[in-house]
Design an enzyme around this catalytic site. Structure first.
Site, short mmCIF file in Angstrom:
data_model
loop_
_atom_site.label_atom_id
_atom_site.label_comp_id
_atom_site.label_asym_id
_atom_site.label_seq_id
_atom_site.Cartn_x
_atom_site.Cartn_y
_atom_site.Cartn_z
N ALA A 1 0.71 -1.90 5.73
CA ALA A 1 1.98 -2.18 5.04
C ALA A 1 2.28 -1.12 3.99
O ALA A 1 1.47 -0.23 3.71
CB ALA A 1 1.94 -3.57 4.44
N HIS A 2 3.44 -1.26 3.37
CA HIS A 2 3.93 -0.28 2.39
C HIS A 2 2.99 -0.15 1.20
O HIS A 2 2.41 -1.12 0.73
CB HIS A 2 5.32 -0.67 1.92
N ASN A 3 2.84 1.09 0.74
CA ASN A 3 2.11 1.40 -0.49
C ASN A 3 0.60 1.16 -0.40
O ASN A 3 -0.09 1.18 -1.42
CB ASN A 3 2.66 0.59 -1.69
N SER B 1 0.51 -2.78 -0.74
CA SER B 1 -0.03 -2.32 -2.02
C SER B 1 -1.53 -2.51 -2.16
O SER B 1 -2.06 -2.49 -3.28
CB SER B 1 0.68 -3.02 -3.20
#
Lengths: 348, 348, 348
Positions: free
Chosen positions: C237-239, C257
């Protein structure tokens, strides 16, 4: 793109404190922001960054004052920051314009005004595409697909025949809409395929992640209602209905003919059984398996899924289970001992 | 397409009751069928729809009579309906014909009679494609791929070099055949890639869902035997053998070098360990993790998977576990109390 | 390709025993090797094949002697065999060369020396591709993508704008780099999209399986550090930051994250929660759900994940749980009985 801090204050309708002529190059996270960047403090959790941040400016809730960093005070710093993020997001992320001569468009297809159809796109017969859509390279629309206005189909998205996509729908790379439902009739020693003659209808403002799969209905329609958001690698089987504004995280799957309610939140790697109904406003914890229908407003966890608080109590008990097993053996022994003692007394 | 009810009766070899000249526009589910549509009643579960259905006609088992709706009686209404479904399914769902000049076909490739190769297809060197195959846009066959007769490869399917696909195989959008097995040899502080020089062989009458991944063998062959059906997003690792007529539901995965037997039924989101053997006719419940080899005819559930009845008993016990923990504490206290009492008596 | 046994002995720096002029057609598994094929014995587990193998030659550890099959003795037979595997692996698996005129390359893109860009590839504006890269058919690089030297992008891989890929990176079919992070801000009755303006950076020597999805950061960077290996259908996922030389097996996912350490081993179908840190050298068992941050060197299993030994003890206890529940009921009854007995005595 660059804006001054006072331009940003105006954009988000906030109260400017400090030098308004600071040039802001873009937004960044509070712990990473540096020269020329703007960040925000909304949650108390991040308050401790106030002193150490190297951000050029901050957006903060109204309660903050006496900051050394130039800042903008607004009612909701998080929402304010979202508008800044939006302002700095590139307006478009592709270079192709109009209908590329290297796209293959069947003659019977119609394409609305101001679309951008990339090279290496395939649009099948009788497709109807609305206005201002962007079809990235590798997109394949089989025949008789309808796409609304203002949609973005990222590279290698494919949509099978007769499927319908609403307005302002975003579909990320590699996702598949309208593949055959998984239906086979057992017959002696093998399976025969059940023809899948239905389709998929996707409502307005839906966003689908990358490599998502949504099967067409056996008969009738698999429905993704308006505002639904599906994360990457989510699977929706034939004849499902996913209610409006429901959100499903990555790698979760919904089995055939199940109806998921509205405003449901499904975490990652969840499985939802076929032929059941999940109530509105349910929250389903990560890795859960929902085996039977649920009412509205349930909060569930586990496989099989049970109320979340119950699951958490079970998990605590489980941690102690091996010790408890020993304890029970001890109890057994103690009881034997007590019984012997009693019989001894009794025999006196 | 439209048929009259008597034409349908003839097609499925059934007994017509009621007006044979009713025009049927298509099949539909009993609860959704309306004007001009035909449905069926097979399971008793749906019997209550008999009175309320708005279907123009029904297919029913022989035990049903005195229906007000025109109907056809057959031995097995479900199977009868399947034939109707098949009759009404569109014969083809694509508009392209022959070999599109916009496909890229290497000169050394051979393509059988009556294939339809769409624009934007890539067929690599020395590929051999049988008769009557349909390759949708975005299909990529790397070099030396063999495809049998009557196969359908939906958009964006890709098959790596040297893989072999049987006859009447259907592969849905975005699936990948023959990607490298996940093999790396640890070496001090990093991994070195183990070359994956094997391939994949897919038997006749296999159907693979969308975005499935099947890895090539390290050496030798990853085998999908005849009649296997894999749902969307299923993963089959290098050197696996999936036995004939086995069915695996969405998002399940089989780790490397495992042999799954014939006629196995695997539900969704199941994981099967590497280097094990799953017996014939096993049934594996949803979200299970099969950690070790199984015999024929096992029915398993859970992580780690145990016999399904055992798992269900465990689940019932688990629900009561927090209460049981309290009960055990009470028992401990009672025993202490009893011991004191006994000692008191004993001391008299 | 064919080598003689003595050529192979030279290649792997081993001691030849037996006829050096045997022609070897390729490597094979010990149980499958036949005429002209070479195999190896490293693990004791396979020692029993020594007598029955039909391999033309073997690579063995130094402790083996008196073999009837011609063989090469080396310090580490497994590593020796890897080199043979490498020698026999085809040097290239594609027939296209140079930049195909049927690829679409934007004028502002730059492509290094000796690349092979297949037909039906899209390279967007301002992309920079290093030397000796192979882009298979259906690969789509949106604008401003940077690819290092010696990369292989298999069919239908797509990379969104601004992403950066290191050197010697291999990405298998259908994988997606840089799709939008799954970020939506709840607002009354619907969600508004949080613009995802970050990107993805992939380090050197990374290998990604088929149909993998890696989301771009909301702001900043999703990082896949050097040497990471991700299996098919993995979601990042993102980050997220995935630490160097970490290996993640098929169908596992990492939520937003989260920072996964270096040299971590994650088995299949694992879920890792968002906003946590997984320590270096962790080993996470199959199907686990890691709910909170971990220290270095942990070995975890289960959902929620606990130390593996603890989980195994819990699993053993669980198997006995239904019987234990009965036992507890018996204990209760026994205690009641004892109490009555005591009261009877007490009452005397």
């Amino acid at each position: 793109m660059r804006m001054t801090l006072s331009e940003i204050a105006q954009l988000i309708n906030g109260e400017l404190h400090g030098a308004g002529d600071v040039l802001i190059s873009g937004p960044a996270k509070i712990e990473e922001a540096g020269d020329g960047e703007i960040s925000f403090i909304s949650s108390k959790k991040y308050k401790h960054f106030l002193d150490s941040t190297r951000a050029a400016a901050l957006i903060v809730d109204q309660e903050y004052d006496n900051l050394k960093t130039p800042h903008i005070r607004v009612k909701d710093a998080y929402v304010g920051f979202l508008y800044v993020l939006k302002a700095y997001a590139p307006e478009k992320t592709h270079s192709f314009e109009g209908i590329s001569p290297k796209a293959h468009i069947e003659k019977s297809a119609t394409i609305g005004e101001d679309c951008a159809i990339a090279p290496l796109v395939f649009v099948g017969e009788n497709c109807r595409i609305g206005k201002r859509c962007v079809l990235h390279p590798g997109v394949v629309l089989s025949g008789h697909v309808t796409v609304g206005d203002d949609c973005i189909l990222y590279p290698n998205v494919s949509v099978r025949e007769n499927c319908v996509i609403g307005n302002r729908v975003i579909i990320h790379n590699g996702s598949v809409i309208g593949s055959d439902g998984f239906g086979f009739a057992p017959q002696k020693d093998k399976y025969i395929k059940i023809p899948q003659i239905g389709h998929v209808v996707i409502g307005d403002d839906v966003e689908l992640g990358a490599n998502v799969t949504i099967d067409r209905a056996t008969m009738g329609t698999t429905v993704i209602e308006k505002g639904v958001k599906l994360d990457n690698l989510v699977q929706v089987a034939h004849n499902c209905i996913i209610g409006a504004h429901t959100v499903i995280a990555a790698q979760s799957g919904v089995a055939g003919s199940t109806k998921v309610g509205r405003h449901v939140t499904v975490a990652g790697q969840v499985g939802i059984n076929g032929h059941i109904t999940v109530g509105d406003n349910n929250i389903i914890g990560a890795k859960s398996g929902v085996t039977k229908s649920t009412k509205n407003d349930e909060i569930l966890l586990g496989m099989p899924a049970v109320p979340m608080m119950q699951k958490k109590r079970i998990d605590v008990s489980l941690k102690h289970l091996p010790d408890t097993m020993k304890k029970i053996n001890n109890l057994e022994n103690e009881i034997i001992e007590l019984r012997e003692l009693i019989e001894k007394i009794h025999g006196r």
